[in-house]
Design a protein around this motif. Sequence first.
Motif, short mmCIF file in Angstrom:
data_model
loop_
_atom_site.label_atom_id
_atom_site.label_comp_id
_atom_site.label_asym_id
_atom_site.label_seq_id
_atom_site.Cartn_x
_atom_site.Cartn_y
_atom_site.Cartn_z
N THR A 96 -18.55 11.66 11.76
CA THR A 96 -19.46 12.63 11.16
C THR A 96 -18.86 14.02 10.96
OG1 THR A 96 -20.39 13.03 13.35
CG2 THR A 96 -21.55 11.48 11.93
N ASN A 97 -18.00 14.47 11.83
CA ASN A 97 -17.44 15.83 11.70
C ASN A 97 -15.97 15.83 11.31
OD1 ASN A 97 -19.85 17.13 12.46
ND2 ASN A 97 -19.43 16.71 14.60
N ASP A 98 -15.54 14.79 10.63
CA ASP A 98 -14.14 14.64 10.26
C ASP A 98 -14.00 14.90 8.76
OD1 ASP A 98 -11.57 13.62 9.56
OD2 ASP A 98 -11.62 12.27 11.29
N THR A 99 -13.65 16.12 8.39
CA THR A 99 -13.60 16.48 6.98
C THR A 99 -12.46 15.78 6.22
OG1 THR A 99 -12.34 18.48 7.47
CG2 THR A 99 -14.73 18.70 7.30
N VAL A 100 -11.43 15.35 6.93
CA VAL A 100 -10.36 14.60 6.25
C VAL A 100 -10.88 13.23 5.85
CG1 VAL A 100 -8.04 13.63 6.47
CG2 VAL A 100 -8.54 15.87 7.47
N VAL A 101 -11.53 12.53 6.77
CA VAL A 101 -12.06 11.20 6.49
C VAL A 101 -13.22 11.26 5.50
CG1 VAL A 101 -13.28 9.22 7.52
CG2 VAL A 101 -11.25 10.15 8.62
N THR A 102 -14.13 12.20 5.70
CA THR A 102 -15.33 12.23 4.85
C THR A 102 -15.09 12.85 3.48
OG1 THR A 102 -16.06 14.32 5.83
CG2 THR A 102 -16.90 12.28 6.83
N GLY A 103 -14.00 13.56 3.30
CA GLY A 103 -13.80 14.26 2.04
C GLY A 103 -12.76 13.72 1.10
N THR A 104 -12.23 12.52 1.36
CA THR A 104 -11.14 12.02 0.53
C THR A 104 -11.60 11.35 -0.75
OG1 THR A 104 -11.12 9.88 1.62
CG2 THR A 104 -9.70 11.59 2.56
N GLY A 105 -12.79 10.77 -0.74
CA GLY A 105 -13.26 10.05 -1.92
C GLY A 105 -12.70 8.66 -2.05
N VAL A 106 -12.02 8.18 -1.01
CA VAL A 106 -11.53 6.81 -0.96
C VAL A 106 -12.00 6.19 0.35
CG1 VAL A 106 -9.49 7.29 -2.37
CG2 VAL A 106 -9.32 7.42 0.12
N ALA A 160 -6.65 3.87 0.17
CA ALA A 160 -7.47 4.09 1.36
C ALA A 160 -6.75 5.07 2.28
CB ALA A 160 -7.72 2.78 2.08
N LEU A 161 -7.48 5.56 3.27
CA LEU A 161 -6.90 6.46 4.26
C LEU A 161 -7.20 5.91 5.64
CD1 LEU A 161 -6.67 10.16 4.52
CD2 LEU A 161 -8.08 9.08 6.26
N ILE A 162 -6.16 5.81 6.46
CA ILE A 162 -6.31 5.50 7.88
C ILE A 162 -5.67 6.66 8.62
CG2 ILE A 162 -5.79 3.96 9.79
CD1 ILE A 162 -5.65 1.67 7.77
N LYS A 182 -4.48 17.49 1.03
CA LYS A 182 -3.39 16.52 0.80
C LYS A 182 -3.94 15.11 0.61
CE LYS A 182 0.46 18.64 3.33
NZ LYS A 182 1.35 18.44 4.51
N ALA A 183 -4.92 14.74 1.42
CA ALA A 183 -5.50 13.41 1.32
C ALA A 183 -6.20 13.21 -0.02
CB ALA A 183 -6.47 13.16 2.48
N ARG A 184 -6.93 14.23 -0.48
CA ARG A 184 -7.63 14.13 -1.77
C ARG A 184 -6.66 14.06 -2.94
NH1 ARG A 184 -10.74 18.06 0.55
NH2 ARG A 184 -9.69 19.66 -0.65
N GLU A 185 -5.52 14.70 -2.83
CA GLU A 185 -4.57 14.79 -3.93
C GLU A 185 -3.71 13.53 -4.11
OE1 GLU A 185 -2.39 18.35 -3.07
OE2 GLU A 185 -3.99 19.65 -3.83
N THR A 186 -3.73 12.64 -3.14
CA THR A 186 -2.90 11.44 -3.26
C THR A 186 -3.60 10.42 -4.16
OG1 THR A 186 -3.87 10.19 -1.44
CG2 THR A 186 -2.12 11.74 -0.88
N SER A 187 -2.86 9.43 -4.56
CA SER A 187 -3.45 8.34 -5.32
C SER A 187 -3.59 7.11 -4.41
CB SER A 187 -2.58 8.02 -6.54
OG SER A 187 -1.27 7.67 -6.11
N ALA A 190 0.83 -1.20 0.00
CA ALA A 190 0.00 0.00 0.00
C ALA A 190 0.87 1.25 0.00
CB ALA A 190 -0.91 0.01 1.24
N LYS A 191 0.43 2.26 -0.71
CA LYS A 191 1.13 3.54 -0.72
C LYS A 191 0.76 4.30 0.55
CE LYS A 191 1.59 7.86 -3.21
NZ LYS A 191 1.07 8.70 -4.27
N VAL A 192 1.76 4.81 1.25
CA VAL A 192 1.54 5.53 2.49
C VAL A 192 1.79 7.01 2.25
CG1 VAL A 192 2.31 5.83 4.88
CG2 VAL A 192 2.21 3.54 3.86
N MET A 193 0.88 7.85 2.72
CA MET A 193 1.01 9.30 2.57
C MET A 193 0.72 9.95 3.91
SD MET A 193 1.19 12.21 1.17
CE MET A 193 0.51 13.83 1.07
N ASP A 194 1.62 10.80 4.37
CA ASP A 194 1.38 11.58 5.58
C ASP A 194 0.66 12.86 5.18
OD1 ASP A 194 2.70 9.88 7.37
OD2 ASP A 194 4.64 10.75 6.84
#
Length: 146
Positions: free
Chosen positions: A93-103, A37-39, A29-34, A6-10
Amino acid sequence: MGAWGAKVMDTREVTDSGDALSTATRARKARETSSTALIGFAIAQSGQAGLSVLSLPATGTTQPFYLASAGLASALTDALKNAGRSVATSPATNDTVVTGTGVPAVRLRLGSLASPDDKLLFTDPQWADDVARAVYRAIGTVYGSK
């Protein structure tokens, strides 16, 4: 590369300050990665003690990343429980990083700084190893055979 190739992105660095620390910057940054998934990881300043897995909230949509997020959250919860760790689950519900990544995305809330028990666990190498291995196993469970 991370677990199972898996590709890891900070999205946040220890040295980040100012705008680099903002939620909007991390979400961008999360949206711009390829990434597949995001954890995300978090420690709360206050509130509920203990480990919590927060996943994308249920919606009326059938978009695949919502379903995949539920699978990732389930695999992470199971891996933590199999390591003997108590873990709660809830929607992010209020986590824009998790809810806005599209992955597929989840956030692992490691505990609360207001909890003396959590603060003690944060210094326990076995606890840290259990958490790291659970994340690795969850990624392998969901993405390892693909």
